[in-house]
Design a protein around this motif. Structure first.
Motif, PDB file in Angstrom:
ATOM      1  N   ILE A 199       0.732  -1.286  -0.006  1.00  0.00           N
ATOM      2  CA  ILE A 199       0.296   0.196  -0.484  1.00  0.00           C
ATOM      3  C   ILE A 199       0.433   1.179   0.400  1.00  0.00           C
ATOM      4  CG2 ILE A 199      -1.503   1.723   1.164  1.00  0.00           C
ATOM      5  CD1 ILE A 199      -3.037  -0.434   0.046  1.00  0.00           C
ATOM      6  N   LEU A 200       2.046   1.087   0.786  1.00  0.00           N
ATOM      7  CA  LEU A 200       2.785   2.738   1.208  1.00  0.00           C
ATOM      8  C   LEU A 200       3.972   2.818  -0.439  1.00  0.00           C
ATOM      9  CD1 LEU A 200       3.667   2.488   4.556  1.00  0.00           C
ATOM     10  CD2 LEU A 200       1.860   4.173   3.410  1.00  0.00           C
ATOM     11  N   GLY A 201       3.962   1.046  -0.723  1.00  0.00           N
ATOM     12  CA  GLY A 201       5.219   1.683  -1.857  1.00  0.00           C
ATOM     13  C   GLY A 201       4.217   1.593  -3.049  1.00  0.00           C
ATOM     14  N   ASP A 202       3.429   1.742  -3.599  1.00  0.00           N
ATOM     15  CA  ASP A 202       2.025   1.471  -4.735  1.00  0.00           C
ATOM     16  C   ASP A 202       2.000   2.752  -4.838  1.00  0.00           C
ATOM     17  OD1 ASP A 202       2.680  -1.329  -5.584  1.00  0.00           O
ATOM     18  OD2 ASP A 202       1.111  -1.816  -4.318  1.00  0.00           O
ATOM     19  N   THR A 203       2.399   3.635  -6.098  1.00  0.00           N
ATOM     20  CA  THR A 203       2.088   4.792  -6.760  1.00  0.00           C
ATOM     21  C   THR A 203       1.911   4.914  -7.605  1.00  0.00           C
ATOM     22  OG1 THR A 203       4.143   5.412  -7.483  1.00  0.00           O
ATOM     23  CG2 THR A 203       3.538   5.484  -5.256  1.00  0.00           C
ATOM     24  N   ASP A 204       0.784   5.478  -8.551  1.00  0.00           N
ATOM     25  CA  ASP A 204       0.513   6.005  -9.504  1.00  0.00           C
ATOM     26  C   ASP A 204       1.354   6.081 -10.810  1.00  0.00           C
ATOM     27  OD1 ASP A 204      -2.468   5.454  -9.038  1.00  0.00           O
ATOM     28  OD2 ASP A 204      -2.739   7.863  -9.393  1.00  0.00           O
ATOM     29  N   ASN A 205       2.663   6.925 -10.114  1.00  0.00           N
ATOM     30  CA  ASN A 205       3.741   7.375 -11.468  1.00  0.00           C
ATOM     31  C   ASN A 205       4.741   6.893 -10.749  1.00  0.00           C
ATOM     32  OD1 ASN A 205       2.185   9.953 -12.051  1.00  0.00           O
ATOM     33  ND2 ASN A 205       2.280  11.016 -10.877  1.00  0.00           N
ATOM     34  N   GLY A 206       5.211   5.863 -10.111  1.00  0.00           N
ATOM     35  CA  GLY A 206       6.720   4.564  -9.606  1.00  0.00           C
ATOM     36  C   GLY A 206       6.277   3.638  -9.830  1.00  0.00           C
ATOM     37  N   GLU A 207       6.857   2.602  -9.787  1.00  0.00           N
ATOM     38  CA  GLU A 207       6.434   0.992  -9.258  1.00  0.00           C
ATOM     39  C   GLU A 207       5.487   0.671  -8.631  1.00  0.00           C
ATOM     40  OE1 GLU A 207       8.546  -2.944  -8.406  1.00  0.00           O
ATOM     41  OE2 GLU A 207       9.783  -1.132  -7.732  1.00  0.00           O
ATOM     42  N   ARG A 208       4.188  -0.201  -8.724  1.00  0.00           N
ATOM     43  CA  ARG A 208       3.057  -0.312  -8.551  1.00  0.00           C
ATOM     44  C   ARG A 208       2.989  -1.668  -9.162  1.00  0.00           C
ATOM     45  NH1 ARG A 208       2.843   3.233 -12.140  1.00  0.00           N
ATOM     46  NH2 ARG A 208       1.337   3.120 -14.262  1.00  0.00           N
ATOM     47  N   THR A 209       2.021  -2.951  -7.946  1.00  0.00           N
ATOM     48  CA  THR A 209       1.795  -4.062  -7.661  1.00  0.00           C
ATOM     49  C   THR A 209       0.972  -4.610  -7.492  1.00  0.00           C
ATOM     50  OG1 THR A 209       3.957  -4.211  -8.385  1.00  0.00           O
ATOM     51  CG2 THR A 209       3.326  -6.402  -7.354  1.00  0.00           C
ATOM     52  N   GLY A 210       0.511  -4.482  -6.592  1.00  0.00           N
ATOM     53  CA  GLY A 210      -1.046  -4.300  -5.498  1.00  0.00           C
ATOM     54  C   GLY A 210      -1.837  -3.791  -5.906  1.00  0.00           C
TER      55      GLY A 210
ATOM     56  N   ASP B   4       6.985  -0.237 -15.380  1.00  0.00           N
ATOM     57  CA  ASP B   4       6.758   0.536 -13.406  1.00  0.00           C
ATOM     58  C   ASP B   4       5.424  -0.426 -13.827  1.00  0.00           C
ATOM     59  OD1 ASP B   4       8.631   2.638 -12.644  1.00  0.00           O
ATOM     60  OD2 ASP B   4       7.262   3.437 -13.560  1.00  0.00           O
ATOM     61  N   VAL B   5       4.538  -1.855 -13.762  1.00  0.00           N
ATOM     62  CA  VAL B   5       4.022  -2.215 -14.035  1.00  0.00           C
ATOM     63  C   VAL B   5       3.965  -3.483 -14.429  1.00  0.00           C
ATOM     64  CG1 VAL B   5       1.840  -1.001 -14.211  1.00  0.00           C
ATOM     65  CG2 VAL B   5       2.686  -1.815 -15.971  1.00  0.00           C
ATOM     66  N   VAL B   6       3.398  -4.217 -13.629  1.00  0.00           N
ATOM     67  CA  VAL B   6       3.023  -6.522 -14.170  1.00  0.00           C
ATOM     68  C   VAL B   6       2.506  -6.389 -15.254  1.00  0.00           C
ATOM     69  CG1 VAL B   6       3.501  -8.482 -13.170  1.00  0.00           C
ATOM     70  CG2 VAL B   6       3.810  -6.742 -11.816  1.00  0.00           C
ATOM     71  N   ASP B   7       3.451  -6.549 -16.639  1.00  0.00           N
ATOM     72  CA  ASP B   7       2.997  -7.361 -17.021  1.00  0.00           C
ATOM     73  C   ASP B   7       1.812  -8.571 -17.029  1.00  0.00           C
ATOM     74  OD1 ASP B   7       3.650  -5.126 -18.982  1.00  0.00           O
ATOM     75  OD2 ASP B   7       4.852  -5.464 -19.129  1.00  0.00           O
ATOM     76  N   LEU B   8       1.303  -9.245 -18.360  1.00  0.00           N
ATOM     77  CA  LEU B   8       0.874 -10.396 -18.468  1.00  0.00           C
ATOM     78  C   LEU B   8       2.205 -11.847 -18.237  1.00  0.00           C
ATOM     79  CD1 LEU B   8      -1.317 -12.935 -19.307  1.00  0.00           C
ATOM     80  CD2 LEU B   8      -0.080 -12.749 -20.717  1.00  0.00           C
TER      81      LEU B   8
ATOM     82  N   THR C  78       6.732 -11.435 -13.348  1.00  0.00           N
ATOM     83  CA  THR C  78       6.760 -11.942 -11.801  1.00  0.00           C
ATOM     84  C   THR C  78       6.653 -10.768 -10.819  1.00  0.00           C
ATOM     85  OG1 THR C  78       9.024 -12.078 -11.500  1.00  0.00           O
ATOM     86  CG2 THR C  78       7.979 -13.774 -12.445  1.00  0.00           C
ATOM     87  N   MET C  79       5.740 -11.457  -9.636  1.00  0.00           N
ATOM     88  CA  MET C  79       4.878 -10.241  -9.583  1.00  0.00           C
ATOM     89  C   MET C  79       5.633 -10.161  -7.769  1.00  0.00           C
ATOM     90  SD  MET C  79       1.240 -10.191  -9.609  1.00  0.00           S
ATOM     91  CE  MET C  79       0.760 -12.223  -8.960  1.00  0.00           C
ATOM     92  N   LYS C  80       6.634  -9.092  -7.170  1.00  0.00           N
ATOM     93  CA  LYS C  80       7.641  -9.166  -5.923  1.00  0.00           C
ATOM     94  C   LYS C  80       5.531  -9.502  -4.736  1.00  0.00           C
ATOM     95  CE  LYS C  80      10.456  -6.015  -7.213  1.00  0.00           C
ATOM     96  NZ  LYS C  80      10.978  -4.569  -7.374  1.00  0.00           N
ATOM     97  N   PRO C  81       5.600 -10.372  -3.863  1.00  0.00           N
ATOM     98  CA  PRO C  81       7.100 -10.498  -2.647  1.00  0.00           C
ATOM     99  C   PRO C  81       7.747 -11.953  -3.550  1.00  0.00           C
ATOM    100  CG  PRO C  81       5.363 -10.880  -1.743  1.00  0.00           C
ATOM    101  CD  PRO C  81       4.814  -9.729  -2.991  1.00  0.00           C
TER     102      PRO C  81
ATOM    103  N   ASP D  74      -0.651 -16.628 -14.656  1.00  0.00           N
ATOM    104  CA  ASP D  74       0.059 -18.090 -13.714  1.00  0.00           C
ATOM    105  C   ASP D  74      -1.389 -18.278 -13.932  1.00  0.00           C
ATOM    106  OD1 ASP D  74       2.201 -18.963 -14.603  1.00  0.00           O
ATOM    107  OD2 ASP D  74       3.298 -17.712 -13.118  1.00  0.00           O
ATOM    108  N   LEU D  75      -1.914 -16.881 -12.407  1.00  0.00           N
ATOM    109  CA  LEU D  75      -3.408 -16.617 -11.724  1.00  0.00           C
ATOM    110  C   LEU D  75      -4.827 -16.855 -12.563  1.00  0.00           C
ATOM    111  CD1 LEU D  75      -1.287 -15.069  -8.756  1.00  0.00           C
ATOM    112  CD2 LEU D  75      -2.252 -17.636  -9.407  1.00  0.00           C
ATOM    113  N   LEU D  76      -4.171 -16.654 -13.761  1.00  0.00           N
ATOM    114  CA  LEU D  76      -6.331 -16.114 -14.405  1.00  0.00           C
ATOM    115  C   LEU D  76      -6.877 -17.678 -14.306  1.00  0.00           C
ATOM    116  CD1 LEU D  76      -4.392 -14.242 -18.178  1.00  0.00           C
ATOM    117  CD2 LEU D  76      -5.186 -13.435 -16.239  1.00  0.00           C
ATOM    118  N   ASP D  77      -6.561 -18.521 -14.276  1.00  0.00           N
ATOM    119  CA  ASP D  77      -7.546 -19.352 -13.719  1.00  0.00           C
ATOM    120  C   ASP D  77      -7.060 -19.788 -12.490  1.00  0.00           C
ATOM    121  OD1 ASP D  77      -9.118 -21.560 -13.643  1.00  0.00           O
ATOM    122  OD2 ASP D  77      -8.010 -22.832 -14.836  1.00  0.00           O
ATOM    123  N   HIS D  78      -8.099 -19.569 -11.454  1.00  0.00           N
ATOM    124  CA  HIS D  78      -8.162 -20.274 -11.072  1.00  0.00           C
ATOM    125  C   HIS D  78      -8.855 -21.314  -9.963  1.00  0.00           C
ATOM    126  CE1 HIS D  78     -12.718 -20.282  -9.270  1.00  0.00           C
ATOM    127  NE2 HIS D  78     -12.859 -19.376 -10.513  1.00  0.00           N
TER     128      HIS D  78
END
Length: 273
Positions: free
Chosen positions: A42-53, A243-247, A250-253, A261-265
């Motif tokens: 929450i603290l690290g994800d910003t509109d103009n920087g790296e954002r993941t969650g 700055d965003v996670v493409d298809l 991999t996603m941090k952390p 990998d997670l499109l199908d639950h």
């Protein structure tokens, strides 16, 4: 196969076992690691920087993985436990069974928001708030105070009807399904529910309130419903986006799972309906 059920249909035994597993994770210290992780993003994800969650296309797959990690932790305590979901478009009242003393407990008292009943009240002794944004070490809620109404079924359907997953600028200003579900645009679904619950749910340490998991299990279910409605609509962006996670990134952390990998639950769980 794990089946996630509507919390409104849980038996008394299922509620007890879910609560007991959550409390055991808290007692062992494992629960608070989830709170710490969420707050860091929450603290690290910003509109103009790296954002993941948050504020980004990977909001949905990131939380899907986050919920899977939590569900597996619960099942390490009690293999029968699965994550229930809270359909807040139907169970819209502070008097819903979700908030009963035998499950999550109710709203907080007016002077300080402290939850006074249920297994997560400070008086029960099971739920000290250790990862916090201020000095208050008790669970807080203010149901329906800051925002009066939860999203309606019509509002949910209006978002599910959107055919494009996401689009530039890939942040909280984006149009498309993801951002309208996350709640930065339009009728405001996910974000509004956090604010409606209030207390810790309206902060980065929102997993301090166990309702976080039921809320996000329903958000995850809505993503699955959207996918069924729009089988030709892909996760976006596909690649090469700063700055965003493409298809296939991999996603941090965790650094071992991509959105693709997670499109199908269904390899992991299904829903009761």
């Amino acid at each position: 196969m794990t089946v996630r059920k509507n919390q409104a249909s849980l038996t008394a035994k299922e509620k007890r076992r879910f609560v007991a597993a959550v409390v055991e994770l808290k007692r062992s210290g494992r629960y608070d690691t989830f709170v710490t992780t969420h707050n860091a993003f929450i603290l690290g994800d910003t509109d103009n920087g790296e954002r993941t969650g948050h504020r980004s296309p990977s909001f949905l797959p990131w939380h899907r993985r986050f919920l899977l990690e939590f569900e597996r932790a619960l099942q390490s305590v009690d293999a029968s436990v699965t994550l229930p979901y809270w359909d807040w478009s139907e169970d819209r009242s502070p008097r819903s069974s979700l908030w009963a003393p035998d499950f999550l407990g109710g709203t907080g008292r007016s002077r300080d928001g402290q939850v006074m009943d249920g297994p997560f009240a400070a008086s029960a002794g099971n739920w000290p708030i250790n990862v916090r944004v201020d000095g208050r070490a008790y669970l807080r809620r203010s149901l329906g105070t800051s925002v009066r109404e939860l999203p309606t079924r019509a509002e949910v359907d209006s978002v599910l009807s959107m055919a494009t997953y996401d689009m530039a600028p890939w942040n909280s200003a984006s149009d498309g399904f993801r951002n309208h579900l996350e709640g930065w645009r339009g009728v405001n679904l996910h974000n509004r529910v956090h604010v409606w619950v209030g207390g810790q749910m309206a902060t980065g340490v929102s997993p301090n309130d166990p309702v976080f998991w039921l809320h996000h299990a329903y958000v995850d279910k809505l993503w699955a419903q959207w996918q069924r409605r729009h089988p030709g609509s892909a996760y976006l962006p596909g690649g090469g986006t700063r700055d965003v996670v493409d298809l296939d990134e991999t996603m941090k952390p965790w650094n071992d799972t991509t959105p693709g990998d997670l499109l199908d639950h269904t390899p992991h769980y299904t829903f009761d309906a």
